[in-house]
Enzyme design. Structure first.
Site: not given
Lengths: 271, 271
Positions: B96-97
């Protein structure tokens, strides 16, 4: 032990600086002397930290640069070095994490227990329960993305909802609902000074982390006038590449120090 | 080499499964036999992977759990093991960058060059230039958060903008503007089946990663009916804790296999 906001307030008073030095290490940009060293990332950042500390109120390592180079151990070493040699200068781990509560607990452990950061940046897209686990670490700072400095920041953050852009809703949530610990801050890019002013109006004295004045082209005067709080502080104005890569030769540390001093002074001219 | 979506399509056909097994290793929950082992995280996850592979179409390690335990090397080892022993089952790195372009380049290197993941999850809050660097890795999948399964997901994602909730805007951006590579997917939580249906209507055949059917309580029937595409596939329905911690004793791997088989079958009953 002091909390993040107390440490930061004390650093602003003691150093007279609002400059946060961002640590984005890219080995390809290091001076030749670091080539081939297994600890090049730590050694380069340590030299930058020691040279720029007199002109900074905080340091902000960007974890992506360490992770891409398998250098988590060097990031641990670097933060330990900052705490040991430059006590009172808070370390903000720029990680922009955002996940469900049970996963956020792990990210909070990563930031605070493993890396011993004083604060971490987080992403608000998943809402309050993705932020709450960080707040449970007493005294630690949590800096929420609000209005980011990149061009694509407008794709979502500038969408109108209930008569105002989304980033203002995030600022209101942060200031009015999410800040039970009193240790929240917001990220607002220097590329949008008018929006910094709006956010300052919403959040009162809350610290603002402001990236974008260096390589990204934000205007220092407009940023400072828009973002300062009543005490003339309240801002961590970040510069990364423009400081750490100011020199390319053996004098890189001295060049970084000069760039940091100059940036601090340019900021202070408008406080 | 096949692209992520080609590999995934082939896996759906070959395995007859829509189940993605999520790997969220917490040493405190491991069977006693792993206590004290330096490679406990790798060894536990490897055993789970080998036991559940016959019933899965993909694996999804959650990087936070590895990072909190200083186990990046074990994550590398685990993904290499999956590629070697279970070729054709894609690995989705749940990270979930979300960051500015230059930093996103580093996160893309982390996911694809270092960890050799086939796809990575990303956060849309910072807009398209925070996603673009991942797309430049040819054939790699990029799965964008849209409607997340956690309670706080509604804080931002359900805000109305231009007459529809924000998550629908994200689905439209992903389907109509951001998917130049054809390798995009979306995360839509099983806790909101009606919204899965809406998203499916917006994005056509795009793969949906759907967490939330296990410990988080989402309904399998409603999820499958809402999320399947015309071919009866199009979904990676993820279960993590309900599978990997199905058994606590020496039979933990067999218990995980049974839980995976049962989940696969419950999903397939409604395709």
């Amino acid at each position: 032990m002091s909390s993040f906001t107390q440490t930061l307030d004390a650093a602003w008073q003691r150093t007279g600086s609002l400059l946060c030095v961002g640590l984005d290490p890219e080995p390809a940009k290091f001076p030749a002397a670091f080539a081939g060293r297994a600890d090049a990332i730590f050694a380069f950042c340590r030299d930058i930290v020691d040279a720029t500390a007199p002109y900074a109120c905080a340091f902000k390592p960007q974890i992506a640069y360490f992770a891409a180079f398998r250098a988590e151990d060097q990031l641990e070493q670097l933060i330990a070095h900052i705490h040991a040699r430059h006590p009172g200068l808070p370390v903000i781990l720029d990680a922009k994490r955002g996940d469900i509560g049970s996963t956020a607990e792990q990210y909070a452990r990563e930031a605070f227990d493993r890396y011993r950061a004083d604060a971490v940046t987080v992403n608000p897209y998943m809402g309050f329960d993705s932020i709450e686990p960080y707040l449970e670490h007493a005294g630690k700072g949590v800096i929420v993305l609000c209005r980011t400095s990149n061009p694509g920041g407008s794709d979502l953050q500038f969408l109108e909802t209930g008569g105002k852009p989304l980033y203002q809703v995030v600022a209101q949530l942060a200031a009015q609902k999410w800040n039970a610990s009193g240790e929240l801050g917001l990220v607002v890019g220097a590329t949008f000074p008018k929006e910094i002013e709006t956010v300052r109006g919403i959040v009162g004295e809350m610290p603002l982390l402001i990236p974008g004045i260096g390589a990204q082209g934000g205007d220092v005067e407009a940023t400072v006038r828009a973002g300062r709080n009543a005490a003339g502080t309240g801002m961590l104005i970040n510069s990364s590449r423009a400081i750490i890569y100011a020199g390319k030769g053996d004098d890189f540390a001295a060049a970084a120090a000069r760039a940091a001093e100059d940036t601090r002074d340019r900021i202070n001219a408008f406080r």
